[in-house]
Design a protein around this motif. Structure first.
Motif, PDB file in Angstrom:
ATOM      1  N   LEU A  18      44.280  52.051  32.262  1.00 19.04           N
ATOM      2  CA  LEU A  18      43.375  51.051  32.222  1.00 19.04           C
ATOM      3  C   LEU A  18      44.000  49.628  32.176  1.00 19.04           C
ATOM      4  CD1 LEU A  18      41.254  52.508  28.945  1.00 19.04           C
ATOM      5  CD2 LEU A  18      40.964  52.704  31.430  1.00 19.04           C
ATOM      6  N   VAL A  19      45.179  49.535  32.217  1.00 18.97           N
ATOM      7  CA  VAL A  19      46.001  48.206  32.367  1.00 18.97           C
ATOM      8  C   VAL A  19      45.762  47.512  33.783  1.00 18.97           C
ATOM      9  CG1 VAL A  19      48.146  47.196  32.828  1.00 18.97           C
ATOM     10  CG2 VAL A  19      48.043  48.745  30.701  1.00 18.97           C
ATOM     11  N   LEU A  20      45.443  48.459  34.700  1.00 21.60           N
ATOM     12  CA  LEU A  20      44.974  48.069  36.017  1.00 21.60           C
ATOM     13  C   LEU A  20      43.646  47.306  35.926  1.00 21.60           C
ATOM     14  CD1 LEU A  20      45.997  51.270  38.089  1.00 21.60           C
ATOM     15  CD2 LEU A  20      47.439  49.280  37.671  1.00 21.60           C
ATOM     16  N   TRP A  21      42.962  47.444  35.010  1.00 20.48           N
ATOM     17  CA  TRP A  21      41.604  46.770  35.116  1.00 20.48           C
ATOM     18  C   TRP A  21      41.215  46.047  34.031  1.00 20.48           C
ATOM     19  CZ3 TRP A  21      41.572  52.407  35.454  1.00 20.48           C
ATOM     20  CH2 TRP A  21      41.826  52.884  36.873  1.00 20.48           C
ATOM     21  N   HIS A  22      42.461  45.608  33.275  1.00 18.63           N
ATOM     22  CA  HIS A  22      42.159  44.781  32.128  1.00 18.63           C
ATOM     23  C   HIS A  22      41.741  43.545  32.507  1.00 18.63           C
ATOM     24  CE1 HIS A  22      43.123  42.998  28.228  1.00 18.63           C
ATOM     25  NE2 HIS A  22      43.613  41.839  28.596  1.00 18.63           N
ATOM     26  N   GLU A  23      42.167  42.792  33.298  1.00 15.37           N
ATOM     27  CA  GLU A  23      41.759  41.436  33.837  1.00 15.37           C
ATOM     28  C   GLU A  23      40.308  41.537  34.383  1.00 15.37           C
ATOM     29  OE1 GLU A  23      42.755  38.454  33.227  1.00 15.37           O
ATOM     30  OE2 GLU A  23      44.742  39.388  32.377  1.00 15.37           O
ATOM     31  N   GLN A  24      39.828  42.435  35.135  1.00 15.29           N
ATOM     32  CA  GLN A  24      38.580  42.744  35.439  1.00 15.29           C
ATOM     33  C   GLN A  24      37.629  42.838  34.363  1.00 15.29           C
ATOM     34  OE1 GLN A  24      41.324  43.978  37.171  1.00 15.29           O
ATOM     35  NE2 GLN A  24      40.984  44.566  38.964  1.00 15.29           N
ATOM     36  N   ALA A  25      38.159  43.553  33.257  1.00 14.56           N
ATOM     37  CA  ALA A  25      37.104  44.171  32.155  1.00 14.56           C
ATOM     38  C   ALA A  25      37.071  42.712  31.145  1.00 14.56           C
ATOM     39  CB  ALA A  25      37.765  44.981  31.424  1.00 14.56           C
TER      40      ALA A  25
END
Length: 268
Positions: A18-25
């Motif tokens: 989920l680190v990969l989508w932290h900024e998008q989240a």
């Protein structure tokens, strides 16, 4: 302040992805939730049949967090388990379901890669044995220089995706660190591989009876799950919308602005 919307990122993999989508989240204002694969990070191995165990873990986690309903995002192999959760517990799922580069069972769809079709015909025990033997070789890349690892990772992307990746701030060193931590903690892959080769009926899924509003995003340059497989899957699910991502590859569409679009759909 109101609690951010939540959705279940259901992939039989690892929370650290989920680190990969932290900024998008953060941009979308959603809360990402994922379970670990049973058997990883010190968790107990499956005591139930594989799909039942993952679905049971999902429901137990939602109960523990006092969350009544979630929208589902499934990515690649997670689709088998995401569909199982949606089919078995529709009362716990909001109407939104988004699948990105979804896995399609080769036992159901004949327009899949030949290697997958061969896997369907192989006895289950042999499939698990081969997957277990291969696992140590997957760790070889963890010892490579980060620049080599990054080059290898980017080689799986199209040119436009490579340009997006370079703008995200993600680096080969960070990707390698995430993968190293996942590889050092994980377990249970062989059971997952076996499940993916079974028909959806063995996941507890009947495509035509799914109750959620489905959207699929699939890259036109995906060589892991063929675009024709995604077209087949979308045709099986009533009202499903298929968006073809131009020049999108299996890994590349997971990095960049598309995920903001996906999260905003789940937030609605």
């Amino acid at each position: 302040n109101p609690k951010p919307p939540e959705f279940k990122s259901q992939a039989p993999n690892h929370r650290k992805m989920l680190v990969l989508w932290h900024e998008q989240a953060k941009t979308s204002g959603v809360r990402l939730i994922s379970i670990n694969r049973p058997g990883s990070s010190g968790t107990s191995k499956s005591s139930l049949p594989r799909v039942e165990q993952v679905v049971s873990d999902c429901i137990a986690l939602l109960d523990h967090l006092s969350i009544s309903k979630v929208a589902i995002l499934s990515i690649c192999a997670g689709t088998a388990f995401g569909l199982a959760l949606a089919a078995r517990h529709p009362e716990r799922v909001k109407h939104q379901y988004v699948a990105v580069a979804p896995w399609v069972s080769p036992a159901d769809c004949h327009d899949t890669k030949s290697l997958y079709k061969i896997g369907v015909a192989v006895p289950q025990g042999l499939v698990r044995g081969v997957a277990t033997l291969i696992r140590p070789f997957r760790k070889i890349g963890m010892g490579l220089p980060s620049s080599v690892f990054e080059a290898g990772f980017m080689s799986t992307m199209s040119k436009p995706e490579q340009a997006v990746f370079q703008k995200t701030g993600l680096t080969g060193a960070l990707m390698q660190k995430i993968m190293h931590e996942i590889q050092s903690e994980t377990g249970g892959e062989s059971e997952d591989v076996d499940i993916l080769l079974r028909p959806a009926s063995e996941w507890g899924v009947e495509y035509s009876k799914l109750q959620q509003d489905f959207q699929i995003f699939h890259g036109t340059a995906d060589t892991v799950v063929l675009p024709s497989s995604a077209e087949w899957l979308s045709a099986q699910i009533k009202g499903c919308k298929l968006t073809k991502v131009d020049q999108g590859t299996h890994n590349g569409i997971l990095i960049g602005p598309l995920m903001v679009t996906v999260l905003n759909i789940l937030k609605a």
